[in-house]
Motif scaffolding. Sequence first.
Motif, PDB file in Angstrom:
ATOM      1  N   VAL A  83       0.857  -1.186   0.000  1.00 46.53           N
ATOM      2  CA  VAL A  83       0.000   0.000   0.000  1.00 46.53           C
ATOM      3  C   VAL A  83       0.891   1.233   0.000  1.00 46.53           C
ATOM      4  O   VAL A  83       2.125   1.145   0.067  1.00 46.53           O
ATOM      5  N   THR A 100      -1.483   5.474   3.246  1.00 50.13           N
ATOM      6  CA  THR A 100      -2.434   4.510   3.810  1.00 50.13           C
ATOM      7  C   THR A 100      -1.942   3.989   5.157  1.00 50.13           C
ATOM      8  O   THR A 100      -2.715   3.833   6.103  1.00 50.13           O
ATOM      9  N   ARG A 126      -2.731   6.553   7.704  1.00 54.01           N
ATOM     10  CA  ARG A 126      -4.152   6.580   8.090  1.00 54.01           C
ATOM     11  C   ARG A 126      -4.486   5.443   9.038  1.00 54.01           C
ATOM     12  O   ARG A 126      -5.271   5.621   9.981  1.00 54.01           O
ATOM     13  N   VAL A 127      -3.897   4.266   8.828  1.00 51.29           N
ATOM     14  CA  VAL A 127      -4.138   3.127   9.728  1.00 51.29           C
ATOM     15  C   VAL A 127      -3.595   3.426  11.118  1.00 51.29           C
ATOM     16  O   VAL A 127      -4.257   3.207  12.134  1.00 51.29           O
ATOM     17  N   THR A 162     -11.518   5.966   7.213  1.00 54.71           N
ATOM     18  CA  THR A 162     -11.708   5.830   5.764  1.00 54.71           C
ATOM     19  C   THR A 162     -11.000   4.617   5.174  1.00 54.71           C
ATOM     20  O   THR A 162     -11.072   4.378   3.970  1.00 54.71           O
ATOM     21  N   VAL A 163     -10.284   3.836   6.002  1.00 50.97           N
ATOM     22  CA  VAL A 163      -9.529   2.686   5.496  1.00 50.97           C
ATOM     23  C   VAL A 163     -10.396   1.430   5.550  1.00 50.97           C
ATOM     24  O   VAL A 163     -11.012   1.126   6.580  1.00 50.97           O
ATOM     25  N   GLU A 164     -10.434   0.696   4.450  1.00 51.61           N
ATOM     26  CA  GLU A 164     -11.215  -0.544   4.414  1.00 51.61           C
ATOM     27  C   GLU A 164     -10.657  -1.548   5.413  1.00 51.61           C
ATOM     28  O   GLU A 164      -9.444  -1.598   5.662  1.00 51.61           O
ATOM     29  N   ILE A 210      -7.780  -3.836   4.149  1.00 45.79           N
ATOM     30  CA  ILE A 210      -6.508  -3.119   4.015  1.00 45.79           C
ATOM     31  C   ILE A 210      -5.931  -2.804   5.386  1.00 45.79           C
ATOM     32  O   ILE A 210      -4.720  -2.933   5.618  1.00 45.79           O
ATOM     33  N   ARG A 211      -6.787  -2.401   6.330  1.00 45.20           N
ATOM     34  CA  ARG A 211      -6.329  -2.110   7.693  1.00 45.20           C
ATOM     35  C   ARG A 211      -5.668  -3.340   8.306  1.00 45.20           C
ATOM     36  O   ARG A 211      -4.597  -3.246   8.917  1.00 45.20           O
TER      37      ARG A 211
END
Length: 336
Positions: free
Chosen positions: A10, A14, A17-18, A24-26, A29-30
């Motif tokens: 990623v 991203t 953000r995690v 907003t992170v799926e 993906i998280r």
Amino acid sequence: MDEVAAAAGVSRATVSRVINNAPTVEAKIRERVQRAISATGYVVNSAARTLVTRRTGSVALVISEPEQREYDSSFLNRIFTDPFFGRITAGAQSALRPHDVHLVILPTDSSDHHQVVRYLRQGHVDGVLLISSHDEDPLPEQVHALGIPAVMSARPAAAIPASFVHTDQRLGARLAAEHLIRRGCTRLATVSGPLDMPAGQERLDGFRSFLQRRGLADVPCVEGDFTRAGGEDAARRLLAEHPGVDGLFVANDLMAEGAMLVLHDLGRRVPDDVAVIGFDDSSAALACRPPLTTVRQPVEEMAAEMAELLLAHIADPDRLPRSVSFQPTLVIRGSA
């Protein structure tokens, strides 16, 4: 972060953000990023984050006491052995831990307030939970002057705009008086808390005011200091002057434990000869024999509410102050 991003496949943004719990992170993906964090051993650089966010991730629990009292062998010993302060710490941590905010405990008496103020001014913490129990304590005003978010453990004596929590102390003392009267006690007395503290004043006033309305205007009182040793000394002096007492309200559980030791020494049975009621519902109440009937103030819940209020003020410095009131209840056990 670049290594984590490469491992997870990623972008660096991203990963950021995690780490910052962005919504907003799926989920998939998280989870992939979190596995990569574990695999690479990545740890957030707290100093760097502080420079960016202006947040330390810590708040101070400031416990402000006067200079140590006559019966205290050590100021710090009193702070760290009194069950009341342990309950405050546990309650505050329960609210702060889910937000990854750490608690820094700063006991202080009037001799070293300047050190605490200097520490707070240097920006080591994001806010203050202030436990101040004396009307003349200058620390609430000093903390307010720093402009740092703060929440008080009781209504501040000074006219400062601050959020606080409180318990109806007079109501708690009235509950104790009502119960002793219901038990048939007619020769009542009390060991008060320190009368330079609002809690000591209000518990004594609530107890005496209720009894006065019942025609018991002259209720003997000896002032204690909220310690076990102080409770022993006060109870010994009280019972020497008023040996016929059959109902005793003691303004906190530690002093009640000391008073019950004195009653045992004098051959007075609890509750058969003297009914005893404490205040707080701390671990000391269960250490008594028989277990202590006491007025419960929900200290853990109050401390958690203080922490929640403080987090709200840190997030929004312009948030208006508010107060939250908690009601005491009577917990009936074997002593009354």
